[in-house]
Design a protein around this motif. Structure first.
Motif, short mmCIF file in Angstrom:
data_model
loop_
_atom_site.label_atom_id
_atom_site.label_comp_id
_atom_site.label_asym_id
_atom_site.label_seq_id
_atom_site.Cartn_x
_atom_site.Cartn_y
_atom_site.Cartn_z
N LEU A 18 -32.03 30.09 -27.51
CA LEU A 18 -32.47 30.33 -26.14
C LEU A 18 -33.54 31.40 -26.15
CD1 LEU A 18 -32.04 30.08 -23.00
CD2 LEU A 18 -30.33 31.90 -23.25
N GLN A 19 -34.65 31.15 -25.47
CA GLN A 19 -35.70 32.17 -25.30
C GLN A 19 -35.29 33.04 -24.12
OE1 GLN A 19 -38.47 32.76 -27.13
NE2 GLN A 19 -37.76 31.19 -28.53
N ARG A 20 -35.16 34.35 -24.35
CA ARG A 20 -34.76 35.26 -23.28
C ARG A 20 -35.31 36.65 -23.51
NH1 ARG A 20 -28.93 37.78 -23.96
NH2 ARG A 20 -29.80 39.24 -25.39
N GLU A 21 -35.24 37.45 -22.47
CA GLU A 21 -35.73 38.83 -22.54
C GLU A 21 -34.76 39.70 -23.33
OE1 GLU A 21 -38.75 39.74 -21.41
OE2 GLU A 21 -38.99 37.63 -20.92
N GLY A 22 -35.29 40.68 -24.01
CA GLY A 22 -34.49 41.54 -24.87
C GLY A 22 -33.63 42.55 -24.13
N GLY A 36 -15.71 35.53 -11.25
CA GLY A 36 -16.58 36.46 -10.55
C GLY A 36 -18.02 36.49 -11.08
N TRP A 37 -18.30 35.86 -12.20
CA TRP A 37 -19.64 35.80 -12.76
C TRP A 37 -20.38 34.60 -12.16
CZ3 TRP A 37 -17.07 39.55 -14.84
CH2 TRP A 37 -17.61 40.40 -15.81
N THR A 38 -21.70 34.74 -11.98
CA THR A 38 -22.52 33.62 -11.51
C THR A 38 -23.39 33.16 -12.67
OG1 THR A 38 -24.25 35.12 -10.71
CG2 THR A 38 -22.58 34.41 -9.11
N TYR A 39 -23.59 31.86 -12.79
CA TYR A 39 -24.30 31.30 -13.94
C TYR A 39 -25.47 30.44 -13.50
CZ TYR A 39 -20.24 32.80 -16.55
OH TYR A 39 -19.25 33.57 -17.12
N ALA A 40 -26.58 30.57 -14.24
CA ALA A 40 -27.73 29.69 -14.05
C ALA A 40 -27.58 28.54 -15.04
CB ALA A 40 -29.02 30.45 -14.35
N GLU A 41 -28.12 27.39 -14.67
CA GLU A 41 -28.13 26.27 -15.60
C GLU A 41 -29.14 26.58 -16.70
OE1 GLU A 41 -26.15 23.53 -15.57
OE2 GLU A 41 -25.13 24.46 -13.88
N SER A 45 -34.19 30.01 -14.40
CA SER A 45 -34.29 31.46 -14.49
C SER A 45 -32.90 32.07 -14.33
CB SER A 45 -35.22 31.99 -13.40
OG SER A 45 -35.19 33.40 -13.39
N PHE A 46 -32.56 33.00 -15.21
CA PHE A 46 -31.25 33.63 -15.12
C PHE A 46 -31.36 35.14 -14.90
CE2 PHE A 46 -32.33 32.48 -19.48
CZ PHE A 46 -32.41 33.71 -20.11
N ASP A 47 -32.52 35.59 -14.38
CA ASP A 47 -32.71 37.02 -14.13
C ASP A 47 -31.77 37.56 -13.07
OD1 ASP A 47 -34.69 37.20 -16.04
OD2 ASP A 47 -36.31 36.80 -14.62
N GLU A 48 -31.39 36.75 -12.09
CA GLU A 48 -30.54 37.20 -10.99
C GLU A 48 -29.10 36.73 -11.12
OE1 GLU A 48 -31.63 39.35 -8.64
OE2 GLU A 48 -33.53 39.36 -9.75
N THR A 49 -28.71 36.25 -12.30
CA THR A 49 -27.35 35.76 -12.50
C THR A 49 -26.66 36.58 -13.58
OG1 THR A 49 -28.01 34.13 -14.15
CG2 THR A 49 -28.01 33.40 -11.86
N ASP A 50 -25.39 36.28 -13.80
CA ASP A 50 -24.60 37.02 -14.78
C ASP A 50 -24.46 36.29 -16.10
OD1 ASP A 50 -24.03 38.96 -12.76
OD2 ASP A 50 -22.52 37.61 -11.96
N GLY A 51 -25.12 35.13 -16.21
CA GLY A 51 -25.02 34.38 -17.45
C GLY A 51 -25.70 33.03 -17.35
N VAL A 52 -25.50 32.23 -18.40
CA VAL A 52 -26.12 30.91 -18.50
C VAL A 52 -25.04 29.88 -18.82
CG1 VAL A 52 -27.82 29.51 -19.73
CG2 VAL A 52 -28.25 31.95 -19.37
N ARG A 53 -25.09 28.75 -18.12
CA ARG A 53 -24.19 27.62 -18.38
C ARG A 53 -24.94 26.61 -19.22
NH1 ARG A 53 -23.36 22.47 -16.31
NH2 ARG A 53 -21.20 21.75 -16.39
N PHE A 54 -24.41 26.30 -20.40
CA PHE A 54 -24.99 25.30 -21.29
C PHE A 54 -24.12 24.05 -21.24
CE2 PHE A 54 -25.96 29.38 -23.36
CZ PHE A 54 -27.33 29.27 -23.53
N GLY A 57 -25.74 20.24 -26.35
CA GLY A 57 -26.64 19.18 -26.77
C GLY A 57 -27.58 18.68 -25.71
N GLU A 58 -27.42 19.14 -24.46
CA GLU A 58 -28.27 18.66 -23.36
C GLU A 58 -29.64 19.34 -23.42
OE1 GLU A 58 -27.91 19.50 -18.80
OE2 GLU A 58 -26.57 17.85 -19.34
N PRO A 59 -30.71 18.56 -23.36
CA PRO A 59 -32.05 19.15 -23.44
C PRO A 59 -32.39 19.98 -22.20
CG PRO A 59 -32.20 16.78 -23.04
CD PRO A 59 -30.75 17.10 -23.24
N ALA A 60 -33.15 21.03 -22.40
CA ALA A 60 -33.65 21.88 -21.31
C ALA A 60 -34.83 22.68 -21.84
CB ALA A 60 -32.55 22.81 -20.81
N ASP A 61 -35.64 23.19 -20.93
CA ASP A 61 -36.77 24.03 -21.32
C ASP A 61 -36.25 25.27 -22.03
OD1 ASP A 61 -38.53 22.26 -20.17
OD2 ASP A 61 -38.64 23.35 -18.27
N ASP A 62 -37.00 25.74 -22.99
CA ASP A 62 -36.69 26.95 -23.76
C ASP A 62 -35.42 26.85 -24.58
OD1 ASP A 62 -38.98 28.20 -22.79
OD2 ASP A 62 -37.93 29.00 -21.04
#
Length: 163
Positions: A18-22, A36-41, A45-54, A57-62
């Protein structure tokens, strides 16, 4: 500055880059979301969330998926990236035009550290001990049960017992 960070699926072990900010700090990778955590797909963009939902094997940008290094399917192949072939790898065999799928298709969650009032939040909930009220002084002084042998016709005050 953006970095490539590798995570694994906790179910099948597939790897995803995953490409992400350091500046983001990881908390955990789990097969379930933290309460209680919120997740971006993945790919959003996951800057305003508490994590990422993968979805494994599903394709996505980055994103770049590949087999775990200890499997035969991993071989010496290049990982697929955010294109139509993402989530698959070619086995490198010229007679095998079908790319081999990567991943199990199940969701898993990358959770970042969260803070409130300068303290790290624990996803397991409050850490204060649960208070229990004991019934000291209000219960019976001894357990209830039979009062002793009964039905004895012996009058020698021996109290009965074994011979």
């Amino acid at each position: 500055m953006s970095y490539s960070v590798t995570y694994y699926c906790p179910r099948c072990g597939a790897l995803v880059d995953l490409q992400r900010e350091g500046y983001l700090d990881d908390k955990s990778v789990t097969p379930y979301p933290l309460e209680g955590w919120t997740y971006a797909e993945a790919g959003e963009s996951f800057d305003e969330t508490d994590g990422v939902r993968f979805v494994c094997g599903e394709p996505a940008d980055d994103l770049s998926w590949r087999h775990p290094p200890d499997t035969e399917a991993a071989g010496d192949v290049a990982a697929a990236s955010g294109s139509e072939s993402a989530g698959t790898e070619s086995t490198g065999d010229a007679a095998d035009p079908e790319p081999e799928p990567v991943g199990c298709g199940e969701a898993f969650y990358l959770s970042f550290l969260r803070f409130a009032d300068g303290e790290e939040l624990d996803p397991r909930g409050p850490t204060e001990p649960e208070h229990v009220e004991l019934a000291e002084g209000r219960g019976p002084e001894s357990p209830s049960g039979p009062s002793g042998p009964s039905g004895s016709t012996d009058t020698d005050d021996s109290g009965g017992g074994f011979y």
